[in-house]
Structure formats: structure tokens, C-alpha cells
Design a protein around this motif. Structure first.
Motif, PDB file in Angstrom:
ATOM      1  N   MET A  37       0.844  -1.216   0.000  1.00  0.00           N
ATOM      2  CA  MET A  37       0.000   0.000   0.000  1.00  0.00           C
ATOM      3  C   MET A  37       0.867   1.249   0.000  1.00  0.00           C
ATOM      4  SD  MET A  37      -1.130   0.376   3.916  1.00  0.00           S
ATOM      5  CE  MET A  37      -0.805   2.097   3.945  1.00  0.00           C
ATOM      6  N   GLY A  38       0.380   2.216  -0.662  1.00  0.00           N
ATOM      7  CA  GLY A  38       1.184   3.430  -0.756  1.00  0.00           C
ATOM      8  C   GLY A  38       0.844   4.407   0.358  1.00  0.00           C
ATOM      9  N   HIS A  39       1.881   4.977   0.939  1.00  0.00           N
ATOM     10  CA  HIS A  39       1.645   5.998   1.956  1.00  0.00           C
ATOM     11  C   HIS A  39       1.444   7.341   1.299  1.00  0.00           C
ATOM     12  CE1 HIS A  39       3.704   3.638   5.414  1.00  0.00           C
ATOM     13  NE2 HIS A  39       2.491   3.214   5.114  1.00  0.00           N
ATOM     14  N   LYS A  40       0.468   8.024   1.763  1.00  0.00           N
ATOM     15  CA  LYS A  40       0.310   9.392   1.287  1.00  0.00           C
ATOM     16  C   LYS A  40       0.691  10.327   2.431  1.00  0.00           C
ATOM     17  CE  LYS A  40      -3.263   8.252  -1.995  1.00  0.00           C
ATOM     18  NZ  LYS A  40      -4.693   8.314  -2.275  1.00  0.00           N
ATOM     19  N   THR A  41       1.127  11.480   2.032  1.00  0.00           N
ATOM     20  CA  THR A  41       1.496  12.421   3.095  1.00  0.00           C
ATOM     21  C   THR A  41       0.257  13.179   3.559  1.00  0.00           C
ATOM     22  OG1 THR A  41       2.106  13.898   1.336  1.00  0.00           O
ATOM     23  CG2 THR A  41       3.895  12.774   2.471  1.00  0.00           C
ATOM     24  N   TYR A  42       0.403  13.691   4.716  1.00  0.00           N
ATOM     25  CA  TYR A  42      -0.653  14.517   5.300  1.00  0.00           C
ATOM     26  C   TYR A  42      -1.014  15.685   4.390  1.00  0.00           C
ATOM     27  CZ  TYR A  42      -1.794  13.515  10.154  1.00  0.00           C
ATOM     28  OH  TYR A  42      -2.316  13.023  11.289  1.00  0.00           O
ATOM     29  N   GLY A  43      -2.251  16.065   4.408  1.00  0.00           N
ATOM     30  CA  GLY A  43      -2.628  17.334   3.774  1.00  0.00           C
ATOM     31  C   GLY A  43      -1.917  18.460   4.487  1.00  0.00           C
ATOM     32  N   ALA A  44      -1.579  19.480   3.723  1.00  0.00           N
ATOM     33  CA  ALA A  44      -0.788  20.573   4.302  1.00  0.00           C
ATOM     34  C   ALA A  44      -1.495  21.223   5.485  1.00  0.00           C
ATOM     35  CB  ALA A  44      -0.491  21.613   3.235  1.00  0.00           C
ATOM     36  N   ALA A  45      -2.791  21.433   5.334  1.00  0.00           N
ATOM     37  CA  ALA A  45      -3.525  22.143   6.392  1.00  0.00           C
ATOM     38  C   ALA A  45      -3.471  21.356   7.696  1.00  0.00           C
ATOM     39  CB  ALA A  45      -4.969  22.364   5.977  1.00  0.00           C
ATOM     40  N   THR A  46      -3.755  20.075   7.589  1.00  0.00           N
ATOM     41  CA  THR A  46      -3.766  19.262   8.791  1.00  0.00           C
ATOM     42  C   THR A  46      -2.387  19.205   9.417  1.00  0.00           C
ATOM     43  OG1 THR A  46      -5.324  17.911   7.615  1.00  0.00           O
ATOM     44  CG2 THR A  46      -4.502  17.066   9.709  1.00  0.00           C
ATOM     45  N   SER A  47      -1.415  19.062   8.547  1.00  0.00           N
ATOM     46  CA  SER A  47      -0.062  18.981   9.048  1.00  0.00           C
ATOM     47  C   SER A  47       0.293  20.214   9.864  1.00  0.00           C
ATOM     48  CB  SER A  47       0.891  18.834   7.872  1.00  0.00           C
ATOM     49  OG  SER A  47       2.201  18.966   8.304  1.00  0.00           O
ATOM     50  N   ALA A  48      -0.065  21.369   9.313  1.00  0.00           N
ATOM     51  CA  ALA A  48       0.237  22.604  10.031  1.00  0.00           C
ATOM     52  C   ALA A  48      -0.504  22.638  11.361  1.00  0.00           C
ATOM     53  CB  ALA A  48      -0.127  23.812   9.185  1.00  0.00           C
ATOM     54  N   GLY A  49      -1.776  22.253  11.297  1.00  0.00           N
ATOM     55  CA  GLY A  49      -2.555  22.273  12.530  1.00  0.00           C
ATOM     56  C   GLY A  49      -1.985  21.326  13.555  1.00  0.00           C
TER      57      GLY A  49
ATOM     58  N   LEU B  12       1.327  -3.783  12.904  1.00  0.00           N
ATOM     59  CA  LEU B  12       0.176  -4.672  12.751  1.00  0.00           C
ATOM     60  C   LEU B  12      -0.803  -4.103  11.734  1.00  0.00           C
ATOM     61  CD1 LEU B  12      -0.457  -5.708  16.475  1.00  0.00           C
ATOM     62  CD2 LEU B  12       0.696  -7.023  14.691  1.00  0.00           C
ATOM     63  N   ALA B  13      -1.006  -2.782  11.783  1.00  0.00           N
ATOM     64  CA  ALA B  13      -1.941  -2.153  10.856  1.00  0.00           C
ATOM     65  C   ALA B  13      -1.442  -2.271   9.423  1.00  0.00           C
ATOM     66  CB  ALA B  13      -2.134  -0.683  11.227  1.00  0.00           C
ATOM     67  N   GLU B  14      -0.162  -2.005   9.250  1.00  0.00           N
ATOM     68  CA  GLU B  14       0.404  -2.067   7.896  1.00  0.00           C
ATOM     69  C   GLU B  14       0.371  -3.496   7.359  1.00  0.00           C
ATOM     70  OE1 GLU B  14       4.194  -0.208   8.283  1.00  0.00           O
ATOM     71  OE2 GLU B  14       3.329   1.826   8.394  1.00  0.00           O
ATOM     72  N   ALA B  15       0.603  -4.443   8.255  1.00  0.00           N
ATOM     73  CA  ALA B  15       0.565  -5.844   7.838  1.00  0.00           C
ATOM     74  C   ALA B  15      -0.826  -6.218   7.312  1.00  0.00           C
ATOM     75  CB  ALA B  15       0.952  -6.740   9.003  1.00  0.00           C
ATOM     76  N   ARG B  16      -1.833  -5.511   7.808  1.00  0.00           N
ATOM     77  CA  ARG B  16      -3.200  -5.809   7.380  1.00  0.00           C
ATOM     78  C   ARG B  16      -3.639  -4.904   6.229  1.00  0.00           C
ATOM     79  NH1 ARG B  16      -2.064  -7.415  12.003  1.00  0.00           N
ATOM     80  NH2 ARG B  16      -3.079  -9.140  13.049  1.00  0.00           N
ATOM     81  N   GLY B  17      -2.726  -4.070   5.754  1.00  0.00           N
ATOM     82  CA  GLY B  17      -3.045  -3.205   4.629  1.00  0.00           C
ATOM     83  C   GLY B  17      -3.914  -2.012   4.989  1.00  0.00           C
ATOM     84  N   TRP B  18      -3.919  -1.676   6.275  1.00  0.00           N
ATOM     85  CA  TRP B  18      -4.715  -0.524   6.677  1.00  0.00           C
ATOM     86  C   TRP B  18      -3.889   0.754   6.561  1.00  0.00           C
ATOM     87  CZ3 TRP B  18      -6.148  -3.000  12.040  1.00  0.00           C
ATOM     88  CH2 TRP B  18      -7.007  -4.096  11.837  1.00  0.00           C
ATOM     89  N   ASN B  19      -4.589   1.867   6.478  1.00  0.00           N
ATOM     90  CA  ASN B  19      -3.923   3.149   6.682  1.00  0.00           C
ATOM     91  C   ASN B  19      -3.713   3.341   8.180  1.00  0.00           C
ATOM     92  OD1 ASN B  19      -4.192   3.705   3.899  1.00  0.00           O
ATOM     93  ND2 ASN B  19      -6.309   4.366   4.280  1.00  0.00           N
ATOM     94  N   TYR B  20      -2.623   4.033   8.527  1.00  0.00           N
ATOM     95  CA  TYR B  20      -2.303   4.191   9.955  1.00  0.00           C
ATOM     96  C   TYR B  20      -1.920   5.637  10.234  1.00  0.00           C
ATOM     97  CZ  TYR B  20       0.129   3.618  14.412  1.00  0.00           C
ATOM     98  OH  TYR B  20       0.527   3.731  15.723  1.00  0.00           O
ATOM     99  N   MET B  21      -2.485   6.166  11.273  1.00  0.00           N
ATOM    100  CA  MET B  21      -2.246   7.555  11.647  1.00  0.00           C
ATOM    101  C   MET B  21      -1.869   7.565  13.124  1.00  0.00           C
ATOM    102  SD  MET B  21      -5.038  10.445  10.723  1.00  0.00           S
ATOM    103  CE  MET B  21      -6.264   9.239  10.300  1.00  0.00           C
ATOM    104  N   GLU B  22      -0.748   8.203  13.477  1.00  0.00           N
ATOM    105  CA  GLU B  22      -0.364   8.193  14.903  1.00  0.00           C
ATOM    106  C   GLU B  22      -0.177   9.611  15.420  1.00  0.00           C
ATOM    107  OE1 GLU B  22       2.638   5.337  16.173  1.00  0.00           O
ATOM    108  OE2 GLU B  22       3.493   6.888  17.472  1.00  0.00           O
ATOM    109  N   LEU B  23      -0.780   9.883  16.561  1.00  0.00           N
ATOM    110  CA  LEU B  23      -0.626  11.176  17.229  1.00  0.00           C
ATOM    111  C   LEU B  23      -0.198  10.909  18.667  1.00  0.00           C
ATOM    112  CD1 LEU B  23      -4.008  12.711  16.027  1.00  0.00           C
ATOM    113  CD2 LEU B  23      -1.751  13.223  15.108  1.00  0.00           C
ATOM    114  N   SER B  24       0.453  11.902  19.267  1.00  0.00           N
ATOM    115  CA  SER B  24       0.829  11.739  20.681  1.00  0.00           C
ATOM    116  C   SER B  24      -0.021  12.641  21.551  1.00  0.00           C
ATOM    117  CB  SER B  24       2.300  12.096  20.883  1.00  0.00           C
ATOM    118  OG  SER B  24       2.569  12.144  22.276  1.00  0.00           O
TER     119      SER B  24
END
Lengths: 325, 352, 328
Positions: free
Chosen positions: B1-13, B59-71
Motif C-alpha cells: 500500500m502506498g503511503h500518502k502524506t498529510y494534507g498541508a492544512a492538517t499537518s500545520a494544525g 500490525l496495521a500495515e501488515a493488514r493493509g490498513w492506513n495508519y495515523m499516529e498522534l501523541s
């Protein structure tokens, strides 16, 4: 007799250049107070016994002033607190400083005691110009100020307050190295100066806060006397006191002459001032406008000078000259 | 699966909150595929918080899911904002660890309103699937471990059994210390009631020390002392107090959480502890909750700590055994190589 | 002189504890402490044991050193240093790292003292340069320090078997080895504070800042000196702490703060500054360290002890207020 009593005058005060061309002559310097080093109250007894009130200054007018302030000015931003103040204090003189609120008394006083730096003008003690960078410089020059708040530490005892900031270290070299103070010496000397003022302090082990207002005022004066080798400035010394205590404090101030110091008293109370001072200098609108001998004036004249009903002696351009009577 | 980068707006936020941990996070609702959002605790205290994220990502990537991590940066307000970001970004499900649970009710509301199921670790919250340690089970397992020693060494006749409590942990404290007492009784049922005492250790070896000394002083005759506790720190505080009072010769403790049972500095009186393998929480969460959701078969929201959606099993170990357990980095590696749904307990617990 | 009979002590209040002079409060405190010990001993004779003595004196050690540091700050007008927990953990971490590197005890102690002093100096510099209230500054630096320490480490402890590890567990003349530095510190500091020039100036600054300044005493210099010294003492406390406490985390010293402040107040140290006898910290710390032990002997559940700690602080403040009202 003067020379015998004040052996150290010459080698201290002949040093340094003459300042500002005032009529300083070595021959008239014998009247200066001798206590240059750590004070020893015993020496008080060696000085001239002068118990006459109000006429002591007359003898001194020929001599050079102990303190001379010339053309002192101070502004705070756009506000001119002091236009031009000049003032001279004779040896063993009690000199009143009066004026309405805002006349510049307190600014002038703060400049004399080193708390505030003047923008212009000079201050000379015994003919030597003093560069006032802080209260310490004034204290080093022998000027002690008793502020209205008295600057006493309430939790400390009388002798500790007397020696505040000037604690005597022990003479024992080991103790001295350990920074230990000599309490016995300080206690004894403080007791001596207090008793020479006839001030009864409850106990040396009682904190100052347990003392009456009069006792506290007298303690502050005693401290100034011990350290103020030449000049003691009293700012409204009776403002916070009741009638009975006021009388006691005034008596102590009158007595100060015996101790060979000159005194500047700032007060609102004209009657009091006239009863203790030799001369009175009036300030109005940031200027010193007149100086009067107490014996040659009356309260109405002083009040007139304060309010402006009577014009001052000197034109503004001429305020430079010391207003000697 | 291909990773896409964050949208600019969200990234800034997100940057403005200072909480971007994830990289190359794909997402956005318009994308195809299942998106898992992960909110790690972000408390700088602990390695395992970071490991949780690493495991979840793998685990998420192994299942072909998109994964988003925040702290969550260990901050309740940040946690709430993260939840809102996950909703905006179109997460299909979320996992969080929130060590500052005051914002949990609000987070539950946000997620429930958006219809995004969420798993929470360790601290139960209505409206969130609960995944946590089986504290009672871990307690009983540890108590039985200590019980075996007390039986073998002291013939089930200790002078004193001390519980190092940590009242602030509430029900968890009761489960763990109560479980340990139960486990000890399972092995040695005859210890008289008056020999069971407890003190407040606050779960900290240093903080609990004064109270531990006081307790020992109040039981001057006790020589053989068995210690259980909320965690290793609490147990250790009593062991150290015994050392200071010159009475450590016959003290045996068994802790929980494994904090002081590994390394070169293990106190000889700490005879065992219980590993939780916290890095493996994500295995439980994904196996028992997220995978069924991704398959369109959402399980009922079991949120209560007493009835969790998935339970992490505690692994009792003696002081000798931790050496056989790989360190966390290695464990994470092995965990990710293991077949789907295999937990760290299954892989590494010496006494399973 | 006419003045003599009139200006006298009539308006003044006499000594607060008639007949006992300045030692009245000390004796009262010691008496309360002894009553507590006697009462517990009557209820549980086994209270009067060497084990109890060890338990109490171990507890006294770290609190006692921190209390001296705290009292110095309070007496000199700094009110309170709330950054002690961070300072202690920071110095403790340095001590642990030095111990792990195999350094001998003197190096550990010097490292701890220097770190603590540096921490105090940082606090003092902020207070002096920014002209801020010490309580606010130290509250903030404690918070920052704690957060930064969490980034630095999670758990630390001196290695088993090292000299410092032994130091925290052995006894000397029947009392904990870590107790003696504390006792010596209280004795020495209590002797020198009121009897040295620097000490008296520090007291003066605390008693009346304006007066001290008017007498030529520098406030910034006094403040920097006191906070640096106080920080060094926190460093000393950290040596006792890491020696005796085993593994600790950045938050492990927070619980000491309340006991330290209560001890300082109960010893009659004025938080307003200018007053305080460091020797009274001995009965004060001793009393407060005995209370939790007696509670255990009276059979109170351990959660009650936390509640009791809060009550003790209230009691100490109330006692201080009572004393202040009685004082002249």
C-alpha cells in the motif's frame, strides 16, 4: 584644647584637593568631628560641652560648613522635582528644612542621603565633593539618615539594629575567620550610646517590635549618632508619635549637639522646629528660597515664605550663594 | 500500500499542537481502505508507550490498513484535540492510551458522535472498548509464585505477610494486592489472620520507605516476612526498610509490573514479579476489537474494567527468569514476526 | 536625664514565655514530643525500642537537611523554595551517575553539593534579575525541572554494594549513618546563622528588606548567597536520599515537600522572614517524624496517615499563628 582633643584631624582632612573654591582654610578645620574610625562613645566626653541651645551655631558661622549642597537639581522624566537647591550646614547646628508638600524637601533629602542621584549640582562634606552612587557613599562620608520608617528590623534587638550592616567581627583570629561577630562589644557600645542619649531600652534581648514608637525613634537616632560622624538627617522624626513621646524625641534631638554632630531636621511642625533648630531653610517649588536664624525670625515669617506670601531672599539666578544669615 | 502524506492544512494544525509522531500517515476520508488512528500516551516516562505505537503501526500495515499516529503528550487537552483530528481525518477506528484520563468522557463523546469506535488502554471509560491487564489474574499468579517459596522455605509459616498498597490506584490496587493475597492463600491456607498487615507504599520504592520502616518497627518480633504489593516499587520499599532496620535476612517479596526484577541491580530479597508486556496491548486490541470492526463485525462495546473487551495476561517470573526474556526492542521485533494475534505472553512468558 | 524615667518599657510587651526566655518555644516543642512518645509508650510498651528509634531517625535525616535549607530561605525573606524536589532529584541523579562510574564517596558528595548549589544559583539568578517573587519562580523551576528530569531518566539508583549504598543502610553508634550529617548540620547551621556577619545580614534582609538596604546590605548578593547555599544543602540531602531510598523516579521527592515546610513552620521559623532558630528544627523534625510511627502503633490504617499529614500542616500553621499573635 581643640587640637589636643582632635589629633587626627589633619592627616585625614588635609588630603585631597580643595573643592569648589569655598573658603576652606586649614586653620578652621579643628571644629570637625574626630570620629573617623569605628566609633568609640568614650570620645564624646572629650568633645566640647555645649549645652546652650540655639547659640551654638553663632560661634560656628565663621567656620566652613560641614555640608554644602550647591545648585542641586533633579527631574523625573518631564517632572522637575528639584530646580535648584543650595544649602549649607554648620558644625553642631540643628538646621530645619521646611516647605509645603511638593516643595522638593524629600527629593532633596534623598539626594543628600545618597538614595537618589542628583542630575546637577554638587554636595561637599568638609569641603570635599562627594560622589553619591548610593546610600553607602553618604554613610561613608559620615552622613546618616533616619527615615520616617526608621529602617529598623523588628525581629532584631536594639544593639543588633544599631550595628545592622556594620557588625563587628570578633577580634579572635579564628572566630574572625569563621565570620563570627563580637556581640559583647556591640552590646556594650550600643548600650553606651543609648545611655548617652538617655534612652531607656527594655532589654537587649527583646526584639525592636516590642518597643514603643518613641523608643524606636530614639533607637534610630542613636544609631545615626553612632555612625553619623558629622551629619544626621532626621525625616519627620515626630510624625508618628503621640504628644508625650514627641517631647521626649525633641529633647533627644536638642541633646544631639552635645555629641558633636550637625543635624538636618525635616518637619511639617513649625512650632517644634522653632523649638529645636538653630536655623531654618525654606523650600518652595523646588528651590531653597530663604534661610533664617531661629532667633531672628517668627513663625508667621516662615509660614509666609513657605506659602509664597513673603518672597524669598534670593533671585533665582543668585541661589548659588549659601544663604548664611 | 502506498503511503500518502498529510494534507498541508492538517499537518500545520497538528504541528501547532506539537504532537505529530506519525510519519507518512495516509488517510483522509476520501481514500479507500480502512484507517486506524492511534493516540499514544506521550508520557516521557516510559519506553513501552513508544513501543505500543510501533507495534500498532506494524500490525496495521501488515493488514493493509492506513495508519495515523498522534501523541497525547501526556496532556488531556491534547488528547481531546487528537480525537477531533482523527475524526476529521476520517479514521475508521481508533486506539488510545490516555494517562491523563480527565478528558476521556469528552473523547468518548466526540468519537461516539462521529461513529468512530475507540479502544482505550488501562483506564476504563464508558463508550470505549477497554483493553487492560488482567490485574486480578496477575495478582493471583504472583501470589502463587510467592506462596510456593513461602511453602518451600518457611513451611508456610511466615511471621508476617505485608501488602504494599497504593490506594491512589483504586480498584487496580485492590485487584493486584488482593489477588496476591488470594494467590498466597491458595498455596498456604493456614497463615493466621493477625499476620496479614498492610501499609501505604504509594507504589514508589523511595516514597513508601518511611511507612515501611514504621510498619516494621511496630512488628519488632517478625523475622520471616513475606511481602506482596501493587508493584515492584512498593514491595521494594519494605525490603529496603528491613535492610535499614537490620532485618532483611529473611524477607521475601514478590512484586508486580517487573520494574525492578531486571538488570544488574536486582535486590536479592525481591524473589519475583509479574511481567505485563505492555508493548503487546496493541496485539490484543487489534485481534479482539479492531479486526472484527474492519471485517464489518463490530463486537459489543465492553468498557468496564471488570468485563473488558480484551485482557492482557500477566506473566509471573522468578528473579532468575527475566534473563531468559529478551529486551523490549527484541520483543517488539519478534512480536511482529509472529503469526497474527500472537501476544507477547504467548511468546516470552517462561511460565505460561 | 529627664528622659530616662519616661521612655521605658511601659508600652512594650514582655518576653513571650515568661521565665523561659527565648527557649520557651523550644521547651514547649520538646515537651509535646516527649508527651507523644510517653503516651504511645504507655499504650504500646514495645514502641520504646531501638527499632522505633531507627525508624524515626531514618525518616528525620533527609527531611532535617531539607528543612535547614528551607529555613535559611524563609528566614532571609525568600519565603519558600518550592524547587527542592527537583533540585534534590537532579543532584541525586548526578550522584547516581558518579556512583555508576565508580567514583569514590568524596567525589559523589562534591558532585551533589555542586549540582545543588548550581540549581540554587539558577533560581536566585532568575529571582534577582527578573525581580520576581521567589515562590513563583521556584514553583515554576520545580515544574520545569521535573518535566526535564522525566526526559532524562525514568528510574535511577546507586549500584548495590557501593559505599554509598552501604551508607544508606548502616548504623553508627546505634543510629542511622545518614542521621549524623543531618544532626551535625542543624547544630552547625543553628550556631552560625545568628552569630556570623553574613548570617545576621541574611536575617536582617528577611526581617526588613528596606531597612537592610538602607544600611548598605545588598539584597541581590544576600539572595544569591542564600539560595546557592540552600541549594548545596539540597545537594547534601540528595546524597542521603539516593543512599537510603533505592530506586527513585523524577517524582519521588515530591512527598518530602509538605513535611519539610511543616517542620520549618512548627520550628517557629517565620515565613515572613527575619525570625527563626535552626536548632528548633531538631525537635520539630523529630516530632513530625515520630507522628506517623505512633499512628502505626496505635493501629491506624495506612491511608489515614496521608490524611494526618495534611492535618499536621494545618496544626503547624495554626500553632505558628497562635505564637505570632502572642508575640509582641
Amino acid at each position: 584644647m581643640f587640637a589636643a582633643a582632635h589629633p587626627s584631624v589633619h592627616h585625614r582632612f588635609n588630603e585631597g584637593p580643595f573643592i569648589r573654591g569655598t573658603h576652606v582654610d586649614k586653620s578652621v578645620k579643628f571644629g570637625l568631628h574626630p570620629k573617623y574610625e569605628s566609633p568609640d562613645p568614650n570620645m564624646d566626653h572629650m568633645t566640647v560641652q555645649d549645652t546652650c541651645r540655639g547659640n551654638g551655631a553663632a560661634l560656628q558661622t565663621e567656620m566652613s560648613p560641614v555640608l554644602e549642597a550647591s545648585h542641586v537639581a533633579k527631574r523625573y522624566g518631564a517632572v522637575v522635582a528639584l530646580h535648584d537647591a543650595s544649602f549649607s550646614l554648620q558644625h553642631k547646628e540643628v538646621h530645619g528644612l521646611v516647605g509645603d508638600n511638593g516643595a522638593g524637601k524629600s527629593t532633596f533629602l534623598k539626594i543628600l542621603s545618597g538614595v537618589v542621584a542628583a542630575d546637577a549640582g554638587t554636595i561637599a562634606v568638609d569641603g570635599q565633593t562627594i560622589h553619591m552612587r548610593g546610600p553607602q557613599d553618604a554613610m561613608d562620608a559620615g552622613i546618616e539618615t533616619v527615615y520616617q520608617d526608621l529602617a529598623l528590623v523588628d525581629t532584631m534587638t536594639a544593639y543588633q539594629n544599631v550595628y545592622l550592616g556594620r557588625e563587628e567581627l570578633s577580634r579572635n583570629p579564628v572566630k574572625r575567620w569563621l565570620n563570627l561577630v563580637d556581640d559583647r562589644l556591640m552590646r556594650r557600645r550600643a548600650a553606651e550610646v543609648l545611655s548617652s542619649l538617655a534612652v531607656r531600652i527594655p532589654s537587649d534581648n527583646v526584639p525592636v517590635k516590642s518597643m514603643s514608637g518613641g523608643q524606636r525613634q530614639c533607637l534610630a537616632i542613636a544609631r545615626a549618632l553612632l555612625w553619623g560622624r558629622r551629619i544626621v538627617i532626621l525625616d519627620e522624626p515626630t510624625a508618628a508619635l503621640g504628644v508625650r513621646e514627641t517631647e521626649q524625641v525633641l529633647e533627644v534631638i536638642r541633646d544631639l549637639r552635645k555629641h558633636d554632630v550637625s543635624v538636618i531636621v525635616v518637619s511639617h511642625n513649625m512650632q517644634q522646629l522653632m523649638s529645636i533648630a538653630d536655623r531654618v531653610t525654606v523650600m518652595r517649588l523646588g528651590r531653597t528660597i530663604a534661610t533664617r536664624s531661629v532667633r531672628e525670625t517668627e513663625i508667621p515669617e516662615i509660614v509666609g515664605l513657605i506659602t509664597g506670601a513673603i518672597p524669598g531672599d534670593l533671585r533665582e539666578e543668585r541661589t548659588a550663594e549659601p544663604a548664611t544669615p | 500500500m502506498g503511503h500518502k502524506t498529510y494534507g498541508a492544512a492538517t499537518s500545520a494544525g497538528a504541528l501547532a499542537f506539537g504532537l505529530v509522531l506519525g510519519f507518512g500517515a495516509p488517510a483522509a476520508a476520501q481514500d479507500d481502505g480502512f484507517t486506524l488512528g492511534m493516540m499514544v500516551g506521550g508520557n516521557p516516562c516510559c519506553e513501552w508507550m513508544k513501543s505500543q505505537g510501533d507495534v500498532a503501526r506494524a500490525l496495521a500495515e501488515a493488514r493493509g490498513w492506513n495508519y495515523m499516529e498522534l501523541s497525547n503528550n501526556n496532556d488531556p487537552a491534547t488528547a481531546l484535540r487528537n480525537a477531533q483530528i482523527l475524526v476529521q481525518e476520517g479514521a475508521d477506528a481508533a486506539i488510545q492510551f490516555n494517562g491523563q484520563p480527565s478528558s476521556n468522557p469528552a473523547i468518548a463523546q466526540v468519537m461516539n458522535a462521529a461513529g468512530v469506535p475507540i479502544v482505550t488502554y488501562d483506564i476504563a471509560q464508558e463508550g470505549m472498548y477497554f483493553v487492560g491487564i488482567d490485574n486480578l489474574g496477575a495478582g493471583i499468579a504472583g501470589g502463587e509464585g510467592l506462596g510456593a517459596l513461602v511453602r518451600d522455605e518457611w513451611d508456610c509459616n511466615p511471621d508476617l505477610v505485608v501488602s504494599a498498597e497504593g490506594a491512589a490506584a483504586g480498584i487496580v490496587n485492590e485487584w493486584r494486592t488482593g489477588g496476591m493475597r488470594t494467590g498466597l492463600r491458595n498455596i498456604c491456607p493456614e497463615i493466621p489472620d493477625e499476620r496479614w498487615v498492610s501499609f501505604e507504599s504509594q507504589g514508589d520504592a523511595a516514597v513508601g520507605l518511611p511507612a515501611a520502616r514504621d510498619l516494621l518497627a511496630a512488628h519488632p518480633e517478625a523475622v520471616r516476612i513475606a511481602v506482596v504489593g501493587l508493584n515492584d516499587g512498593g514491595v521494594l520499599s519494605l525490603i529496603q526498610a528491613a535492610e535499614q532496620l537490620g532485618r532483611a535476612d529473611e524477607v521475601m517479596g514478590w512484586g508486580q509490573d517487573g520494574a525492578f526484577i531486571t538488570g544488574d541491580n536486582v535486590n536479592p530479597a525481591l524473589k519475583g514479579s509479574v511481567f505485563y508486556f505492555l508493548e503487546s496491548y496493541a496485539v490484543n486490541a487489534i485481534r479482539d476489537v479492531i479486526e472484527p470492526i474492519a471485517a464489518g463485525d463490530a463486537p459489543p462495546v465492553r468498557w468496564e474494567a471488570g468485563d473488558p473487551a480484551s485482557q492482557v495476561q500477566g506473566c509471573p517470573v522468578t528473579a532468575e527468569e527475566p534473563a531468559t526474556v529478551p529486551d523490549m526492542e527484541e520483543r517488539v521485533r519478534l512480536l511482529l514476526e509472529a503469526p497474527a494475534g500472537t501476544t507477547a505472553y504467548d511468546l516470552f512468558c517462561p511460565n505460561r | 536625664m529627664a528622659l530616662a524615667p519616661t521612655i521605658d518599657g511601659k508600652d512594650a510587651v514582655g518576653p513571650r514565655w515568661p521565665g523561659l526566655g527565648a527557649w520557651g518555644p523550644a521547651l514547649a516543642l520538646v515537651a509535646v514530643w516527649l508527651v507523644l512518645i510517653a503516651a504511645t509508650g504507655l499504650y504500646r510498651p514495645d514502641f520504646l525500642s531501638h527499632q522505633t528509634l531507627l525508624a524515626v531517625t531514618f525518616t528525620m535525616s533527609i527531611v532535617g537537611v531539607l528543612a535547614v535549607a528551607q529555613a535559611l530561605v524563609a528566614i532571609s525573606g525568600g519565603f519558600l523554595d518550592l524547587s527542592q524536589p527537583s533540585g534534590l532529584i537532579l543532584s541525586g541523579l548526578v550522584t547516581v551517575r558518579l556512583a555508576e562510574a565508580g567514583m569514590p564517596m568524596p567525589v559523589l558528595i562534591l558532585g551533589a553539593l555542586a549540582t545543588g548549589a548550581a540549581w540554587g544559583l539558577v533560581n536566585a539568578t532568575i529571582i534577582v534579575l527578573a525581580k520576581l517573587n521567589p515562590v513563583i519562580v521556584t514553583l515554576a523551576t520545580n515544574f520545569i525541572g521535573l518535566a526535564a528530569l522525566f526526559l532524562l531518566f525514568q528510574l535511577a539508583q546507586v549500584p548495590r554494594g557501593t559505599a554509598i549504598h552501604e551508607f544508606g543502610r548502616t548504623s553508627l553508634l546505634g543510629l542511622p549513618a545518614i542521621w549524623w550529617p543531618m544532626a551535625a548540620l542543624i547544630l552547625v547551621a543553628g550556631f552560625f546563622l545568628p552569630r556570623t556577619r553574613v548570617g545576621r545580614r541574611a536575617i536582617a534582609v528577611g526581617g526588613n528588606r528596606q531597612a537592610a538596604r538602607a544600611r548598605g546590605i545588598s539584597l541581590p548578593r544576600t539572595r544569591i548567597a542564600i539560595f546557592t547555599l540552600s541549594g548545596a544543602l539540597v545537594g547534601l540531602a540528595s546524597v542521603l536520599f539516593v543512599a537510603s531510598s533505592g530506586p527513585f523516579n523524577p517524582g519521588s521527592a515530591n512527598f518530602l515537600q509538605l513535611n519539610v515546610i511543616a517542620s520549618v513552620i512548627l520550628a517557629g521559623v517565620s515565613l515572613a522572614g527575619g525570625r527563626g532558630n535552626l536548632w528548633l528544627l531538631f525537635p520539630s523534625v523529630g516530632f513530625l517524624s515520630t507522628i506517623p510511627t505512633t499512628l502505626v502503633f496505635f493501629g491506624l490504617a495506612s491511608d489515614w496517615q496521608l490524611i494526618f499529614q495534611g492535618f499536621i500542616l494545618v496544626f503547624a500553621v495554626a500553632f505558628d499563628g497562635y505564637r505570632a499573635r502572642r508575640a509582641p
